[in-house]
Design a protein around this motif. Structure first.
Motif, PDB file in Angstrom:
ATOM      1  N   ALA A  44       8.491 -57.370  -3.122  1.00  0.00           N
ATOM      2  CA  ALA A  44       8.128 -56.309  -4.064  1.00  0.00           C
ATOM      3  C   ALA A  44       8.954 -55.056  -3.823  1.00  0.00           C
ATOM      4  CB  ALA A  44       6.645 -55.992  -3.948  1.00  0.00           C
ATOM      5  N   GLY A  45       9.537 -54.953  -2.640  1.00  0.00           N
ATOM      6  CA  GLY A  45      10.476 -53.855  -2.439  1.00  0.00           C
ATOM      7  C   GLY A  45      10.077 -52.860  -1.379  1.00  0.00           C
ATOM      8  N   ASP A  46       8.818 -52.461  -1.349  1.00  0.00           N
ATOM      9  CA  ASP A  46       8.406 -51.404  -0.433  1.00  0.00           C
ATOM     10  C   ASP A  46       8.698 -51.743   1.015  1.00  0.00           C
ATOM     11  OD1 ASP A  46       5.497 -50.027  -2.126  1.00  0.00           O
ATOM     12  OD2 ASP A  46       7.627 -50.103  -2.589  1.00  0.00           O
ATOM     13  N   ALA A  47       8.274 -52.924   1.422  1.00  0.00           N
ATOM     14  CA  ALA A  47       8.445 -53.313   2.810  1.00  0.00           C
ATOM     15  C   ALA A  47       9.919 -53.422   3.154  1.00  0.00           C
ATOM     16  CB  ALA A  47       7.740 -54.633   3.081  1.00  0.00           C
ATOM     17  N   ALA A  48      10.708 -53.897   2.191  1.00  0.00           N
ATOM     18  CA  ALA A  48      12.137 -54.047   2.441  1.00  0.00           C
ATOM     19  C   ALA A  48      12.758 -52.693   2.708  1.00  0.00           C
ATOM     20  CB  ALA A  48      12.803 -54.711   1.246  1.00  0.00           C
ATOM     21  N   ALA A  49      12.274 -51.689   1.992  1.00  0.00           N
ATOM     22  CA  ALA A  49      12.828 -50.359   2.163  1.00  0.00           C
ATOM     23  C   ALA A  49      12.435 -49.784   3.512  1.00  0.00           C
ATOM     24  CB  ALA A  49      12.331 -49.452   1.053  1.00  0.00           C
ATOM     25  N   ALA A  50      11.225 -50.126   3.968  1.00  0.00           N
ATOM     26  CA  ALA A  50      10.734 -49.571   5.217  1.00  0.00           C
ATOM     27  C   ALA A  50      11.258 -50.341   6.421  1.00  0.00           C
ATOM     28  CB  ALA A  50       9.209 -49.590   5.227  1.00  0.00           C
ATOM     29  N   ALA A  51      11.595 -51.613   6.212  1.00  0.00           N
ATOM     30  CA  ALA A  51      12.029 -52.467   7.314  1.00  0.00           C
ATOM     31  C   ALA A  51      13.417 -52.052   7.790  1.00  0.00           C
ATOM     32  CB  ALA A  51      12.056 -53.923   6.864  1.00  0.00           C
ATOM     33  N   PRO A  52      13.742 -52.404   9.045  1.00  0.00           N
ATOM     34  CA  PRO A  52      15.101 -52.125   9.524  1.00  0.00           C
ATOM     35  C   PRO A  52      16.121 -52.860   8.663  1.00  0.00           C
ATOM     36  CG  PRO A  52      13.888 -53.553  11.042  1.00  0.00           C
ATOM     37  CD  PRO A  52      12.907 -53.040  10.042  1.00  0.00           C
ATOM     38  N   ALA A  53      17.331 -52.349   8.645  1.00  0.00           N
ATOM     39  CA  ALA A  53      18.377 -52.948   7.821  1.00  0.00           C
ATOM     40  C   ALA A  53      18.497 -54.432   8.124  1.00  0.00           C
ATOM     41  CB  ALA A  53      19.707 -52.260   8.105  1.00  0.00           C
ATOM     42  N   LYS A  89      16.898 -44.854   1.553  1.00  0.00           N
ATOM     43  CA  LYS A  89      16.597 -46.233   1.955  1.00  0.00           C
ATOM     44  C   LYS A  89      15.919 -47.031   0.850  1.00  0.00           C
ATOM     45  CE  LYS A  89      15.731 -46.789   6.863  1.00  0.00           C
ATOM     46  NZ  LYS A  89      14.637 -46.793   7.835  1.00  0.00           N
ATOM     47  N   VAL A  90      14.984 -46.380   0.166  1.00  0.00           N
ATOM     48  CA  VAL A  90      14.232 -47.070  -0.881  1.00  0.00           C
ATOM     49  C   VAL A  90      15.170 -47.504  -1.999  1.00  0.00           C
ATOM     50  CG1 VAL A  90      12.407 -46.829  -2.601  1.00  0.00           C
ATOM     51  CG2 VAL A  90      12.122 -45.818  -0.340  1.00  0.00           C
ATOM     52  N   ARG A  91      16.002 -46.569  -2.438  1.00  0.00           N
ATOM     53  CA  ARG A  91      16.921 -46.877  -3.537  1.00  0.00           C
ATOM     54  C   ARG A  91      17.913 -47.960  -3.129  1.00  0.00           C
ATOM     55  NH1 ARG A  91      19.689 -41.913  -6.192  1.00  0.00           N
ATOM     56  NH2 ARG A  91      20.235 -43.604  -7.601  1.00  0.00           N
ATOM     57  N   ASP A  92      18.442 -47.859  -1.909  1.00  0.00           N
ATOM     58  CA  ASP A  92      19.410 -48.855  -1.455  1.00  0.00           C
ATOM     59  C   ASP A  92      18.783 -50.244  -1.396  1.00  0.00           C
ATOM     60  OD1 ASP A  92      21.222 -46.864  -1.296  1.00  0.00           O
ATOM     61  OD2 ASP A  92      21.293 -46.746   0.888  1.00  0.00           O
ATOM     62  N   ALA A  93      17.519 -50.292  -0.943  1.00  0.00           N
ATOM     63  CA  ALA A  93      16.847 -51.589  -0.854  1.00  0.00           C
ATOM     64  C   ALA A  93      16.656 -52.186  -2.247  1.00  0.00           C
ATOM     65  CB  ALA A  93      15.497 -51.433  -0.159  1.00  0.00           C
ATOM     66  N   PHE A  94      16.324 -51.335  -3.203  1.00  0.00           N
ATOM     67  CA  PHE A  94      16.142 -51.824  -4.571  1.00  0.00           C
ATOM     68  C   PHE A  94      17.467 -52.321  -5.149  1.00  0.00           C
ATOM     69  CE2 PHE A  94      12.172 -49.022  -5.263  1.00  0.00           C
ATOM     70  CZ  PHE A  94      11.365 -50.059  -4.830  1.00  0.00           C
ATOM     71  N   ALA A  95      18.530 -51.571  -4.906  1.00  0.00           N
ATOM     72  CA  ALA A  95      19.839 -51.992  -5.419  1.00  0.00           C
ATOM     73  C   ALA A  95      20.198 -53.362  -4.858  1.00  0.00           C
ATOM     74  CB  ALA A  95      20.903 -50.959  -5.064  1.00  0.00           C
ATOM     75  N   LYS A  96      19.829 -53.597  -3.587  1.00  0.00           N
ATOM     76  CA  LYS A  96      20.112 -54.902  -2.979  1.00  0.00           C
ATOM     77  C   LYS A  96      19.345 -56.014  -3.681  1.00  0.00           C
ATOM     78  CE  LYS A  96      21.322 -53.528   1.665  1.00  0.00           C
ATOM     79  NZ  LYS A  96      20.750 -53.375   3.002  1.00  0.00           N
ATOM     80  N   LYS A  97      18.120 -55.697  -4.105  1.00  0.00           N
ATOM     81  CA  LYS A  97      17.336 -56.691  -4.857  1.00  0.00           C
ATOM     82  C   LYS A  97      18.093 -57.098  -6.116  1.00  0.00           C
ATOM     83  CE  LYS A  97      13.735 -56.875  -2.339  1.00  0.00           C
ATOM     84  NZ  LYS A  97      13.610 -58.121  -1.616  1.00  0.00           N
ATOM     85  N   PHE A  98      18.680 -56.108  -6.769  1.00  0.00           N
ATOM     86  CA  PHE A  98      19.418 -56.415  -7.999  1.00  0.00           C
ATOM     87  C   PHE A  98      20.657 -57.255  -7.690  1.00  0.00           C
ATOM     88  CE2 PHE A  98      17.258 -52.446  -9.617  1.00  0.00           C
ATOM     89  CZ  PHE A  98      16.386 -53.138 -10.432  1.00  0.00           C
ATOM     90  N   VAL A  99      21.292 -56.958  -6.552  1.00  0.00           N
ATOM     91  CA  VAL A  99      22.439 -57.783  -6.149  1.00  0.00           C
ATOM     92  C   VAL A  99      21.989 -59.237  -6.034  1.00  0.00           C
ATOM     93  CG1 VAL A  99      24.036 -58.321  -4.267  1.00  0.00           C
ATOM     94  CG2 VAL A  99      23.703 -55.946  -4.967  1.00  0.00           C
ATOM     95  N   GLU A 100      20.813 -59.444  -5.421  1.00  0.00           N
ATOM     96  CA  GLU A 100      20.317 -60.814  -5.240  1.00  0.00           C
ATOM     97  C   GLU A 100      20.092 -61.511  -6.578  1.00  0.00           C
ATOM     98  OE1 GLU A 100      16.850 -60.279  -2.871  1.00  0.00           O
ATOM     99  OE2 GLU A 100      18.060 -59.634  -1.157  1.00  0.00           O
TER     100      GLU A 100
END
Ligand SMILES: [Zn+2]
Length: 304
Positions: free
Chosen positions: A87-96, A133-144
Motif C-alpha cells: 500500500a506504500g506507507d510501510a515501504a516509505a517508512a522501511a529502510p531503503a 522518502k514517501v514520494r520516492d517510495a511511491f515513484a518506485k511503485k510506479f516503476v514496478e
C-alpha cells in the motif's frame, strides 16, 4: 514470462517454511516461524513479484490455516505486513530496499535484435530522488507497475518498448499526483490518489491501463487526473469491446449470402470459404477491422 530473482528467492523461502511446518518436530516448526518472521520485513516484496509467482501468496494462505497457532499467526502477520508494504506507507517508512530488489523483471526480447543500451540494467530505472522518502517510495511503485507492463507486452512490441524510460515516466506520474493533491506527501488526498493509481495499474484485470501508460497512450499528466471510474473503466471497456466484436460476428453471419469470399484462408481447416464484415472499431483514422468467419468450421478471426 521468466521469473525474477526476487520472486524465486521469496518462493524458495515460503516453500521452506511450508515444508518445515509439515514436520512433527518442534524445532522444525519453530524454524518455520523464524522464516515467516524474516519474510515480514523482506524488502524484495512487491506487487510485481507476487504476481510473477502466485504460489508465494497461495502458500502463505495455506499456512494461515495451519493447525499450529504460531505458524498460522505468523503467516497472517506476513500477509498483513506485505499488504501494508504494498500500500506504500510501510515501504516509505522501511529502510531503503537492498540492491537485489531493484533487479528488473526480465523481459524476453527477440533474440535477433540487440538490446538497446542499458535498457535492462536496474540502476537507471530508479526514479530521480525528490528528497522525500514517501514520494520516492511511491515513484518506485510506479516503476514496478511499468516494468510489469513491459513484461506483459507481446513479443513484437517488447523490443520497441524495452527502451522506454520507466523511471522518468514513474516520477512524472508521482509528481503530477503530488502537484494536484496538495503538494504535501503527508496529505490524505495525495496518499489516497497514489494508492488508487497503484491499485489500478497493477490490477490483473486491467493490463491495458499500465500498457497504455508505458507506450505513451496515456500521458502521466492525464493519468494523475483520471477519476477512479476512468481508471477502472479499461477492464469494462474491454468487456464492451468483446461484446461488440461478438455482435459484429453475429451480424456478419446474418449477411452470409452477400459477404462470402474465397479471399481468406481459414487457419484452422484450410478452406477458402469465409464470410466477412468490415467495421471501424476504434477512431476514424485507424484502419478498418475485418471480421472473418469460416463457413466450413466456424473458426473466427479478425485483423486490421
Ligand atoms: Zn475453417
Amino acid at each position: 514470462m521468466s521469473v525474477s530473482k526476487a520472486a524465486r528467492n521469496l518462493l524458495a523461502l515460503v516453500t521452506k517454511a511450508k515444508e518445515a511446518s509439515a514436520s512433527s518436530d518442534d524445532s522444525e516448526v519453530s524454524r518455520c516461524v523464524d522464516i515467516l518472521a524474516t519474510l515480514k520485513t523482506d524488502a524484495s516484496v512487491s506487487p510485481a513479484v507476487l504476481m510473477e509467482a502466485p504460489e508465494i501468496g497461495k502458500t502463505l494462505k495455506v499456512l494461515k490455516k495451519h493447525a499450529n497457532e504460531k505458524v498460522a499467526k505468523s503467516a497472517v502477520e506476513v500477509l498483513s505486513a506485505w499488504k501494508a508494504l504494498i500500500a506504500g506507507d510501510a515501504a516509505a517508512a522501511a529502510p531503503a530496499p537492498k540492491a537485489a530488489s531493484e533487479a528488473p523483471v526480465k523481459s524476453e526480447k527477440p533474440a535477433k535484435s540487440p538490446p538497446p543500451p542499458s535498457a535492462s540494467s536496474g540502476g537507471d530505472e530508479l526514479p530521480p530522488s525528490t528528497n522525500d522518502k514517501v514520494r520516492d517510495a511511491f515513484a518506485k511503485k510506479f516503476v514496478e507497475t511499468l516494468r510489469l507492463a513491459r513484461s506483459e507486452l507481446p513479443d513484437d512490441e517488447k523490443a520497441s518498448a524495452s527502451g522506454a524510460d520507466v523511471a522518468t515516466l514513474a516520477s512524472r506520474v508521482e509528481a503530477e499526483a503530488f502537484a494536484k493533491f496538495g503538494s504535501d506527501s503527508a496529505s490524505k488526498e495525495y496518499k489516497a490518489k497514489i494508492r488508487s493509481l497503484v491499485f489500478n495499474l497493477q490490477d490483473k484485470k486491467n493490463p491495458d491501463l499500465r500498457r497504455r501508460v508505458l507506450v505513451g497512450d496515456v500521458a502521466p499528466e492525464k493519468l494523475a487526473h483520471m477519476s477512479a471510474d476512468e481508471l477502472a473503466s479499461d477492464a469494462l471497456r474491454q468487456e464492451k469491446d468483446k461484446m461488440r466484436d461478438h455482435a459484429l460476428f453475429e451480424s456478419e453471419r446474418g449477411a452470409l449470402n452477400v459477404a462470402t469470399t474465397d479471399a481468406f484462408k481459414c487457419g484452422k481447416c484450410g478452406k477458402r470459404k469465409c464470410a466477412y464484415t468490415q467495421a471501424q472499431t476504434r477512431s476514424a483514422d485507424e484502419p478498418m477491422t475485418t471480421f472473418v468467419t469460416c463457413m466450413n468450421c466456424n473458426n473466427r478471426w479478425k485483423f486490421s
